[in-house]
Design a protein around this motif. Sequence first.
Motif, short mmCIF file in Angstrom:
data_model
loop_
_atom_site.label_atom_id
_atom_site.label_comp_id
_atom_site.label_asym_id
_atom_site.label_seq_id
_atom_site.Cartn_x
_atom_site.Cartn_y
_atom_site.Cartn_z
N PRO A 74 16.08 -13.77 4.06
CA PRO A 74 14.84 -12.81 4.28
C PRO A 74 14.43 -12.09 2.98
CG PRO A 74 17.02 -11.82 5.09
CD PRO A 74 17.20 -13.31 4.65
N GLU A 75 12.99 -11.70 3.00
CA GLU A 75 12.51 -10.97 2.03
C GLU A 75 13.02 -9.61 1.93
OE1 GLU A 75 10.28 -12.11 -0.57
OE2 GLU A 75 10.39 -14.02 0.15
N PRO A 76 13.19 -8.95 0.83
CA PRO A 76 13.65 -7.80 0.61
C PRO A 76 12.62 -6.59 1.46
CG PRO A 76 13.66 -8.79 -1.62
CD PRO A 76 12.93 -9.63 -0.53
N TYR A 77 11.33 -7.11 1.46
CA TYR A 77 10.69 -6.14 2.27
C TYR A 77 10.17 -7.06 3.49
CZ TYR A 77 10.50 -2.98 -1.72
OH TYR A 77 10.64 -1.98 -2.62
N GLN A 78 10.84 -6.77 4.54
CA GLN A 78 10.57 -7.36 5.96
C GLN A 78 10.71 -6.48 7.25
OE1 GLN A 78 13.54 -10.10 8.38
NE2 GLN A 78 12.34 -11.42 7.01
N GLU A 79 9.99 -6.60 8.01
CA GLU A 79 10.04 -5.75 9.30
C GLU A 79 9.91 -6.87 10.47
OE1 GLU A 79 10.52 -2.76 9.69
OE2 GLU A 79 10.47 -1.77 7.81
N ARG A 80 10.65 -6.52 11.55
CA ARG A 80 10.59 -7.39 12.79
C ARG A 80 10.30 -6.61 13.98
NH1 ARG A 80 14.25 -12.01 11.97
NH2 ARG A 80 14.89 -11.77 14.25
N LEU A 81 9.36 -7.21 14.78
CA LEU A 81 9.18 -6.57 16.15
C LEU A 81 9.55 -7.67 17.16
CD1 LEU A 81 7.81 -3.89 17.32
CD2 LEU A 81 5.68 -5.11 16.84
N ALA A 82 10.17 -7.24 17.91
CA ALA A 82 10.63 -8.38 19.27
C ALA A 82 9.79 -7.73 20.53
CB ALA A 82 12.07 -8.08 19.55
N ALA A 83 9.25 -8.61 21.05
CA ALA A 83 8.34 -8.30 22.27
C ALA A 83 8.99 -8.11 23.48
CB ALA A 83 7.23 -9.20 22.23
#
Length: 487
Positions: free
Chosen positions: A225-234
């Motif tokens: 993963p990229e060092p700057y990553q955000e995840r949003l699960a629906a």
Amino acid sequence: MLKTDWKTIRQPELAKVPFVFSTSEKNRLIISACNSVARSSGLHIGMRLADAKAILPDLCVQQDSEDRELKLLKAIGEWCIRYTPLVSLDLPDGLIFDCTGCTHLWGGEENYIREIKTRFKSKGYTVRAAIADTIGTAWAMARFSKNTVIEANSQKLAMSNLPPSALRLDDVTLEKLRKLGFRTIHSFSAIPNSNLRRRFGDLLLLRLMQAYGEIEENFRPLDVPEPYQERLAALEPIRTRVGIEIAIRELLNMMCNRLVGEGKGIRNALLKTFRIDGKQQAVDIGTNQATCNVDHLFKLFEQKIETIRPALGIELFVLEVTLIGEADTSQKSLWTGKTGLADNGVLELLDKLAGKIGSKAIKRYLPQERYWPERSIKQTNDLKEIPQTYWSTDALRPTQLLSKPEVILVTAPIPDYPPMNFRYKDDLHIVKRADGPERIEREWWLDKGEHRDYYIVEDQHGKRYWLYRSGHYGADQTQWFLHGFFA
């Protein structure tokens, strides 16, 4: 078995009949995988195919390929990135998750495992799973125990009553343990390490220490993963444009809040969407300068939302910032009143245009201290680069300058007179008006004596051109060229 489950999903009629995969080994065909029906009849992996057919004459046989397991497991692993960004392959039929910080999104570790097992079973796969502090313990519990969640720092207790094969040992070591009467891990785990190493080699000791967490085990994720990553699960699959827009804006808010605290901004970002049918899609954006302006970044993504096909629904959104830069995130109100490339409004407009027509269609040029017109400018990708010299505005120049002058045929009367007509791309242009010549010589340190005599001419249709004669009039090397067009 992974391969037989995969085949049964595609051919449901195989679920109730014995079938196997076969491969060639040492000039003979052996079984490389068999379904539960075949196993219940006494078939097993490594068995000669001829012997298997003697037991089951109606056995269904599928030809195996060398890399089938790797391709299949990799595809499933990429699908599982919706559960954690860190997924590793464990051939021939396992996956290893680093689920640190992920289980709470599903309501805890028990619900996390239950969700994964339910999803795989709904697709037709047989699956077992467990969570533990170490890879070795989780691997063992998933295959040899019904306990799915092992409490922290309790690996030794959880592993004690499992058979030695739960340590991922080779057949030779397992056979030695069996002959000596060691039926459980507890029966030999208290023996001094030096004795274990002398009797069984380094592998047994290594596996024990890895399972207990005394030695760290290598973990190689499929996708770093990229060092700057955000995840949003629906919570529910997203199928509408409005839902996608809300998800994008939420991810941008999370990412920009993080970057503002570090004094950085987004230059390039990638949005990945994971659909419930296993398909992945991605759209990317780029900016001319690092920014944390959520509204501006959202508008760039908004232009590309129509390319996202949600199908049955999107269940996970991932935003990765692939390029960051230093950004002045204070005093946004000071942006107004600035001009040119210092005005963020101009930069944001360029970003929008790049999103529609492509970044390669937008170019910036700076002046260079060179005399030849085609060499007096240079292209730059940095909008903040400061010119080292000034633009020359004391002479009229064409709106479009050819990167390479094109040879033309010219009819001219006497020296220093403009041409009477010229032929360009098989079209004859009659010169009605002309201005010149303007002599431009090369730099003194390059080819002394070489010069060009430029003319601005207007043809019978009112179109204006920039022509020049290279060399002295009447010389053997004299040629005429078309170099630019006026608006």
